[in-house]
Each structure stands twice: as C-alpha cells, then as structure tokens.
Design a protein around this motif. Structure first.
Motif, PDB file in Angstrom:
ATOM      1  N   GLY A  50       7.611 -36.172   3.477  1.00 39.70           N
ATOM      2  CA  GLY A  50       7.316 -36.224   4.721  1.00 39.70           C
ATOM      3  C   GLY A  50       8.320 -36.681   5.591  1.00 39.70           C
ATOM      4  N   SER A  51       7.981 -36.402   6.942  1.00 36.61           N
ATOM      5  CA  SER A  51       8.934 -36.935   8.091  1.00 36.61           C
ATOM      6  C   SER A  51       9.655 -38.111   8.059  1.00 36.61           C
ATOM      7  N   GLN A  52       8.613 -39.099   7.684  1.00 37.47           N
ATOM      8  CA  GLN A  52       9.202 -40.826   7.564  1.00 37.47           C
ATOM      9  C   GLN A  52      10.105 -40.941   6.443  1.00 37.47           C
ATOM     10  N   GLU A  53       9.596 -40.158   5.311  1.00 37.79           N
ATOM     11  CA  GLU A  53      10.451 -40.446   3.842  1.00 37.79           C
ATOM     12  C   GLU A  53      11.777 -39.820   4.217  1.00 37.79           C
ATOM     13  N   LEU A  54      11.845 -38.731   4.956  1.00 40.39           N
ATOM     14  CA  LEU A  54      13.063 -37.857   5.276  1.00 40.39           C
ATOM     15  C   LEU A  54      13.956 -38.904   6.008  1.00 40.39           C
ATOM     16  N   LEU A  55      13.137 -39.576   6.905  1.00 39.32           N
ATOM     17  CA  LEU A  55      14.259 -40.326   7.898  1.00 39.32           C
ATOM     18  C   LEU A  55      14.777 -41.496   7.112  1.00 39.32           C
ATOM     19  N   VAL A  56      13.914 -42.113   6.256  1.00 41.84           N
ATOM     20  CA  VAL A  56      14.386 -43.233   5.499  1.00 41.84           C
ATOM     21  C   VAL A  56      15.394 -42.686   4.555  1.00 41.84           C
ATOM     22  N   LEU A  57      15.286 -41.555   3.642  1.00 43.44           N
ATOM     23  CA  LEU A  57      16.258 -41.161   2.823  1.00 43.44           C
ATOM     24  C   LEU A  57      17.541 -40.894   3.711  1.00 43.44           C
ATOM     25  N   THR A  58      17.463 -40.301   4.590  1.00 44.02           N
ATOM     26  CA  THR A  58      18.719 -39.914   5.290  1.00 44.02           C
ATOM     27  C   THR A  58      19.573 -41.421   6.000  1.00 44.02           C
ATOM     28  N   ALA A  59      18.731 -42.216   6.168  1.00 45.93           N
ATOM     29  CA  ALA A  59      19.248 -43.487   6.821  1.00 45.93           C
ATOM     30  C   ALA A  59      19.908 -44.133   5.539  1.00 45.93           C
ATOM     31  N   LEU A  60      19.318 -44.048   4.507  1.00 48.78           N
ATOM     32  CA  LEU A  60      20.183 -44.832   3.423  1.00 48.78           C
ATOM     33  C   LEU A  60      21.231 -43.838   3.070  1.00 48.78           C
ATOM     34  N   ASN A  61      21.178 -42.740   2.983  1.00 50.71           N
ATOM     35  CA  ASN A  61      22.480 -41.989   2.881  1.00 50.71           C
ATOM     36  C   ASN A  61      23.563 -41.913   3.967  1.00 50.71           C
ATOM     37  N   LEU A  62      23.023 -42.469   4.927  1.00 52.39           N
ATOM     38  CA  LEU A  62      24.138 -42.637   5.967  1.00 52.39           C
ATOM     39  C   LEU A  62      24.783 -44.141   6.057  1.00 52.39           C
TER      40      LEU A  62
END
Length: 93
Positions: A50-62
């Motif tokens: 979902g959107s929230q999961e994508l944002l968390v995964l992306t933040a971690l990757n950054l």
C-alpha cells in the motif's frame, strides 16, 4: 530576507503543502521527484504494498546511503585530522 510561501509537492498522486522559501523550492522539487521515482521503483518491486508501506520502504532505502555517507565522512575527517597532526609534528622538528 527570504520570502516564505507555501509550495505544493505531489507524491503518490497526493498534493503536500510545504512552507518554504523561494530559494528552497528547487531543492524541494528535486527531493519530491527523487522520492516519487524511488516510490515508483518500489511499487514495481512490491506490487501488493500500500501507499504507506511504499513510503516507509522508500524512506528506509533512502536513509541507508545517508548513514553510509555519514560514516564515510567521519572516516575521511579522521584521516584528514591525522594527516594534519603528522604534518604539524614534522614542521615542528
């Protein structure tokens, strides 16, 4: 004096209003574009997320490269300080 205003950033199809100066706008736009690009990449890797999961995964990757760069910077600063100390000792001799 910096003129502060509201800037609108679009991420995951949603507009976010951010208060920032005109001089900060270009960097904010670049940051939003980078975030959206990385979210898109993660959307393809994790299509069920979902959107929230994508944002968390992306933040971690950054965050990982930021932490690695911070560690590299500290190591360079230590080497530079050691070199300066060595040069200073050699100049005193």
């Amino acid at each position: 004096m910096k003129e502060t205003g509201v800037r609108v950033l679009k991420i995951l199809g949603r507009d976010y209003s951010v208060r920032a100066s005109a001089s900060e706008e270009a960097v904010l736009q670049q940051a939003a574009a980078l975030l959206q690009q990385r979210v898109n990449e993660n959307q393809q890797r994790f299509p069920a997320a979902g959107s929230q999961e994508l944002l968390v995964l992306t933040a971690l990757n950054l965050c990982v490269p930021l932490l690695e760069q911070g560690e590299q910077l500290r190591a360079v600063q230590e080497r530079l300080a050691a070199s300066v100390e060595l040069i200073s000792r050699q100049l005193r001799v």
